[in-house]
Design a protein around this motif. Structure first.
Motif, mmCIF file in Angstrom:
data_model
loop_
_atom_site.group_PDB
_atom_site.id
_atom_site.type_symbol
_atom_site.label_atom_id
_atom_site.label_comp_id
_atom_site.label_asym_id
_atom_site.label_seq_id
_atom_site.Cartn_x
_atom_site.Cartn_y
_atom_site.Cartn_z
ATOM 1 N N VAL A 86 27.766 -16.443 -21.746
ATOM 2 C CA VAL A 86 28.569 -15.384 -22.548
ATOM 3 C C VAL A 86 30.072 -15.572 -22.079
ATOM 4 O O VAL A 86 30.474 -15.621 -20.952
ATOM 5 C CB VAL A 86 28.291 -14.138 -22.033
ATOM 6 N N TRP A 87 30.977 -15.855 -22.965
ATOM 7 C CA TRP A 87 32.368 -15.927 -22.796
ATOM 8 C C TRP A 87 33.168 -14.765 -23.470
ATOM 9 O O TRP A 87 33.329 -15.041 -24.695
ATOM 10 C CB TRP A 87 32.808 -17.362 -23.083
ATOM 11 N N ASP A 88 33.669 -14.004 -22.886
ATOM 12 C CA ASP A 88 34.134 -12.531 -23.582
ATOM 13 C C ASP A 88 35.605 -12.237 -22.840
ATOM 14 O O ASP A 88 35.841 -11.139 -22.262
ATOM 15 C CB ASP A 88 33.165 -11.536 -23.665
ATOM 16 N N PRO A 89 36.613 -13.121 -22.908
ATOM 17 C CA PRO A 89 37.826 -12.745 -22.190
ATOM 18 C C PRO A 89 38.385 -11.475 -22.802
ATOM 19 O O PRO A 89 38.444 -11.417 -24.042
ATOM 20 C CB PRO A 89 38.588 -13.990 -22.336
ATOM 21 N N PRO A 90 39.281 -10.669 -21.918
ATOM 22 C CA PRO A 90 39.390 -10.628 -20.473
ATOM 23 C C PRO A 90 38.075 -9.875 -19.638
ATOM 24 O O PRO A 90 38.332 -9.415 -18.749
ATOM 25 C CB PRO A 90 40.495 -10.114 -20.285
ATOM 26 N N ARG A 91 37.060 -9.433 -20.479
ATOM 27 C CA ARG A 91 36.135 -8.294 -20.036
ATOM 28 C C ARG A 91 34.839 -8.921 -19.305
ATOM 29 O O ARG A 91 34.558 -8.294 -18.475
ATOM 30 C CB ARG A 91 35.700 -7.670 -21.385
ATOM 31 N N ARG A 92 34.270 -9.914 -19.888
ATOM 32 C CA ARG A 92 33.098 -10.192 -19.109
ATOM 33 C C ARG A 92 32.637 -11.765 -19.321
ATOM 34 O O ARG A 92 33.132 -12.371 -20.138
ATOM 35 C CB ARG A 92 31.980 -9.567 -19.835
ATOM 36 N N VAL A 93 31.958 -12.347 -18.360
ATOM 37 C CA VAL A 93 31.582 -13.702 -18.317
ATOM 38 C C VAL A 93 30.286 -13.611 -17.722
ATOM 39 O O VAL A 93 30.019 -13.031 -16.782
ATOM 40 C CB VAL A 93 32.521 -14.599 -17.654
ATOM 41 N N VAL A 94 29.328 -14.621 -18.343
ATOM 42 C CA VAL A 94 27.969 -14.576 -17.851
ATOM 43 C C VAL A 94 27.730 -16.103 -17.863
ATOM 44 O O VAL A 94 27.785 -17.020 -18.685
ATOM 45 C CB VAL A 94 26.979 -13.826 -18.806
ATOM 46 N N PHE A 95 26.848 -16.514 -16.705
ATOM 47 C CA PHE A 95 26.749 -17.891 -16.510
ATOM 48 C C PHE A 95 25.411 -18.101 -15.532
ATOM 49 O O PHE A 95 24.991 -17.240 -14.742
ATOM 50 C CB PHE A 95 27.817 -18.789 -15.807
ATOM 51 N N THR A 96 24.669 -19.222 -15.821
ATOM 52 C CA THR A 96 23.590 -19.532 -15.016
ATOM 53 C C THR A 96 24.134 -20.001 -13.624
ATOM 54 O O THR A 96 25.230 -20.640 -13.716
ATOM 55 C CB THR A 96 22.818 -20.739 -15.675
ATOM 56 N N TRP A 97 23.079 -20.000 -12.532
ATOM 57 C CA TRP A 97 23.696 -20.428 -11.312
ATOM 58 C C TRP A 97 22.731 -21.298 -10.506
ATOM 59 O O TRP A 97 21.759 -20.572 -10.105
ATOM 60 C CB TRP A 97 24.291 -19.195 -10.489
ATOM 61 N N HIS A 98 22.851 -22.354 -10.223
ATOM 62 C CA HIS A 98 21.770 -23.193 -9.571
ATOM 63 C C HIS A 98 22.439 -24.182 -8.689
ATOM 64 O O HIS A 98 21.937 -25.581 -8.681
ATOM 65 C CB HIS A 98 20.851 -23.886 -10.438
ATOM 66 N N PRO A 99 23.839 -24.188 -7.804
ATOM 67 C CA PRO A 99 23.992 -25.239 -7.265
ATOM 68 C C PRO A 99 22.944 -25.803 -6.181
ATOM 69 O O PRO A 99 22.263 -25.080 -5.546
ATOM 70 C CB PRO A 99 24.970 -24.729 -6.127
ATOM 71 N N SER A 100 22.820 -27.079 -6.426
ATOM 72 C CA SER A 100 21.917 -27.941 -5.522
ATOM 73 C C SER A 100 20.467 -27.834 -5.896
ATOM 74 O O SER A 100 19.559 -28.452 -5.227
ATOM 75 C CB SER A 100 22.231 -27.631 -4.057
ATOM 76 N N ARG A 101 20.324 -27.173 -6.970
ATOM 77 C CA ARG A 101 18.726 -26.828 -7.408
ATOM 78 C C ARG A 101 18.559 -27.081 -8.896
ATOM 79 O O ARG A 101 19.577 -27.133 -9.678
ATOM 80 C CB ARG A 101 18.552 -25.313 -7.326
ATOM 81 N N PRO A 102 17.543 -27.501 -9.574
ATOM 82 C CA PRO A 102 17.229 -27.738 -10.876
ATOM 83 C C PRO A 102 17.605 -26.616 -11.602
ATOM 84 O O PRO A 102 17.406 -25.503 -11.427
ATOM 85 C CB PRO A 102 15.786 -28.257 -10.750
ATOM 86 N N PRO A 103 17.831 -26.997 -12.870
ATOM 87 C CA PRO A 103 18.363 -26.065 -13.660
ATOM 88 C C PRO A 103 17.373 -24.773 -13.927
ATOM 89 O O PRO A 103 17.601 -23.775 -14.393
ATOM 90 C CB PRO A 103 18.804 -26.815 -15.041
ATOM 91 N N GLU A 104 16.065 -25.229 -14.379
ATOM 92 C CA GLU A 104 15.065 -24.230 -14.405
ATOM 93 C C GLU A 104 14.819 -23.256 -13.343
ATOM 94 O O GLU A 104 14.110 -22.304 -13.247
ATOM 95 C CB GLU A 104 13.376 -25.102 -14.493
ATOM 96 N N THR A 105 15.183 -23.378 -12.202
ATOM 97 C CA THR A 105 15.420 -22.287 -10.987
ATOM 98 C C THR A 105 16.593 -21.530 -11.137
ATOM 99 O O THR A 105 16.725 -20.790 -10.133
ATOM 100 C CB THR A 105 15.249 -23.081 -9.610
ATOM 101 N N ALA A 106 17.362 -21.673 -12.289
ATOM 102 C CA ALA A 106 18.784 -21.216 -12.267
ATOM 103 C C ALA A 106 18.478 -19.456 -12.547
ATOM 104 O O ALA A 106 18.003 -18.932 -12.915
ATOM 105 C CB ALA A 106 19.471 -21.418 -13.320
ATOM 106 N N GLY A 107 19.484 -18.606 -11.344
ATOM 107 C CA GLY A 107 19.432 -17.355 -11.754
ATOM 108 C C GLY A 107 20.754 -17.013 -12.727
ATOM 109 O O GLY A 107 21.158 -18.013 -13.304
#
Length: 201
Positions: A86-107
């Motif tokens: 989600v990219w909603d400047p300047p109110r909100r942004v949402v992204f997956t997060w999985h540094p050093s881990r596979p995308p399927e384990t993303a929070g």
């Protein structure tokens, strides 16, 4: 499921509550959003919070739906940390997060930038683009409250609860760095990092 004494024992698959961190700055909503996203590479603490450590040259936040958050290594390679949902400047942004881990384990990380009345008792930036929009220190101002919510820990597997505890400190450190605050958390982690680098030589 009930335990031997009649109490309720949580299943190992029970949902893990989201991690919530908040902070407040004296900058307008637009400046706060811009600093977190478009200026990501200038403030993100890659020495302590990156996959490559000393091998990492910079960090990038691509400001669009489908854009990636990633680090770039000195040799030109890169490691993807997440993808913008989600990219909603300047109110909100949402992204997956999985540094050093596979995308399927993303929070998922949601960050909301909410206008808030505050006093500019926080550090002012040398960056002229932010300093120019920072109100004076002599009274109530319109600042920004930042709410970070990190959820979907269950996707991380067996170590999810331990990981959540680590991120409790990690996100606090990151938000303090973003806000330009030299808090005890920031100073302590920076000192530990410096010592580790000395002993690795």
């Amino acid at each position: 499921m009930r335990g031997a004494r009649g109490g309720v024992r949580m299943s190992s698959n029970a949902p893990i509550p989201p991690l919530v961190r908040t902070t407040q700055v004296a900058w307008p909503q637009e400046s706060a959003f811009w600093r977190f996203t478009q200026d990501f590479g200038a403030w993100w603490p890659i020495r302590t919070h990156s996959v490559g450590g000393a091998k990492t040259r910079s960090a990038v936040f691509e400001g669009r739906v489908g854009g990636t958050i990633h680090e770039i290594f000195h040799d030109g390679g890169r490691s993807i940390w997440g993808t913008v949902l989600v990219w909603d400047p300047p109110r909100r942004v949402v992204f997956t997060w999985h540094p050093s881990r596979p995308p399927e384990t993303a929070g998922e990380v949601e960050i909301r930038f909410e206008p808030a009345d505050t006093r500019s008792t926080y550090p002012r930036f040398a960056d002229a683009r932010i300093a120019a929009t920072t109100p004076p220190d002599d009274g109530p101002v319109t600042g920004t409250r930042v709410v970070l919510v990190h959820s979907h820990w269950e996707r991380c597997g067996d170590g999810a609860r331990r990981m959540r505890r680590g991120y409790g400190l990690g996100w606090r450190y990151v938000l303090d760095v973003w806000a330009g605050r030299r808090t005890f958390t920031v100073l302590a982690l920076d000192a530990i990092t410096a010592l580790v680098r000395v002993f690795k030589r």
